[in-house]
Design a protein around this motif. Sequence first.
Motif, mmCIF file in Angstrom:
data_model
loop_
_atom_site.group_PDB
_atom_site.id
_atom_site.type_symbol
_atom_site.label_atom_id
_atom_site.label_comp_id
_atom_site.label_asym_id
_atom_site.label_seq_id
_atom_site.Cartn_x
_atom_site.Cartn_y
_atom_site.Cartn_z
ATOM 1 N N ASP A 233 0.263 32.360 75.369
ATOM 2 C CA ASP A 233 0.418 32.404 73.915
ATOM 3 C C ASP A 233 -0.576 31.465 73.236
ATOM 4 O O ASP A 233 -1.163 31.806 72.204
ATOM 5 C CB ASP A 233 1.863 32.033 73.534
ATOM 6 C CG ASP A 233 2.167 32.452 72.112
ATOM 7 O OD1 ASP A 233 1.715 33.545 71.700
ATOM 8 O OD2 ASP A 233 2.824 31.672 71.396
ATOM 9 N N GLN A 237 -3.395 32.507 70.541
ATOM 10 C CA GLN A 237 -3.482 31.910 69.202
ATOM 11 C C GLN A 237 -4.811 31.197 68.968
ATOM 12 O O GLN A 237 -5.338 31.216 67.859
ATOM 13 C CB GLN A 237 -2.388 30.873 69.023
ATOM 14 C CG GLN A 237 -0.992 31.422 68.863
ATOM 15 C CD GLN A 237 -0.022 30.270 68.700
ATOM 16 O OE1 GLN A 237 -0.224 29.388 67.886
ATOM 17 N NE2 GLN A 237 1.033 30.279 69.494
ATOM 18 N N SER A 238 -5.308 30.538 70.008
ATOM 19 C CA SER A 238 -6.483 29.672 69.830
ATOM 20 C C SER A 238 -7.801 30.421 69.906
ATOM 21 O O SER A 238 -8.834 29.907 69.489
ATOM 22 C CB SER A 238 -6.478 28.582 70.899
ATOM 23 O OG SER A 238 -6.670 29.158 72.172
#
Length: 269
Positions: A233, A237-238
């Motif tokens: 995750d 996201q990054s």
Amino acid sequence: MNLFQPGQRGAGAPTLTGRDDGPEGEVEKGAMEDLRYQRIVVKISGASLGSGQALEPARLRDVALSLAAVHTMGVSVTVVVGGGNIFRGDRGADWHLERGRADTVGMLATGINVLLLEGLLNSLDVPTQVFSRGPCTGIGRQYLRDDVVEALASGDTVLLAGGMGVSGFSTDVPAVHAAIDTAADAVVMVKFGVDGIYSADPAKDPDAVFLREITASAALERNLRVMDAAALDLARQSGKPVHVVPAGDMWSVKCVIEGKEIGSLLLPS
Ligand SMILES: Nc1ncnc2c1ncn2[C@@H]1O[C@H](COP(=O)(O)OP(=O)(O)O)[C@@H](O)[C@H]1O
Ligand SMILES: O=c1ccn([C@@H]2O[C@H](COP(=O)(O)OP(=O)(O)O)[C@@H](O)[C@H]2O)c(=O)[nH]1
């Protein structure tokens, strides 16, 4: 299915630059613009440090040599080391430990690995700085982002002990987190017993299919356990790409940096 065994290609007596390992072992410093990545985080799974046993000097030396070769290329490297070869939190029940205490033991195990790896890297003239969190505090310096960035800017290889410093994570999470903190181009996860990402755990499912590329979202949806869901995750996201490469090929990290096809690529999206 193609499961690599540790040391498979590192069995010779490799030099610091890996020149004895055929064409892919050649390392030239100075052509940074030709490299795929110039700043990376390498996650070393604890199991890579001892095939079968907890720790084997020859395996640690192979890992140190591979990191030394990357250092010689001029690539900035933060190394996040696991502890699963010594202890994992999910084994706590066998030892009558509640999970939080078991995770503390697991984090301490990463410190043992880091200290041993640091010694070997220093013996190969690779300058290192160790940073730590949680129960590993006291090994090196406390993890502070600015200090880590400064250490990398000085050309030192950074080693991180203690993971995130809190219970409930694997060291895959601090690997992706360190990539965000240090503005690394990518994470390279060196995994033991597997040469990349599969459609299922290849150790359990003989029909598992090798996946050259997959998005982090798809890996989450398909519940792939090659790394923990929190790390998947965070990668999603990054926007950090994560390469999953075999511990059994000691030059796999260098191959990734050189843009060669090896392992699997987890694409952020
Ligand atoms: N979808 C998957 N693709 C590849 N490996 C997977 C997958 N699911 C589970 N694994 C397992 O993940 C392990 C690699 O993770 P690693 O962090 O090195 O080991 P561990 O979790 O034992 O510390 C492999 O031994 C493999 O059996
Ligand atoms: O931020 C962290 C990182 C690790 N651990 C503990 O340390 C163990 C060893 O780390 P990991 O399993 O990631 O090692 P690896 O499998 O990569 O060798 C884990 O099982 C956890 O129990 C933890 O509690 N918090």
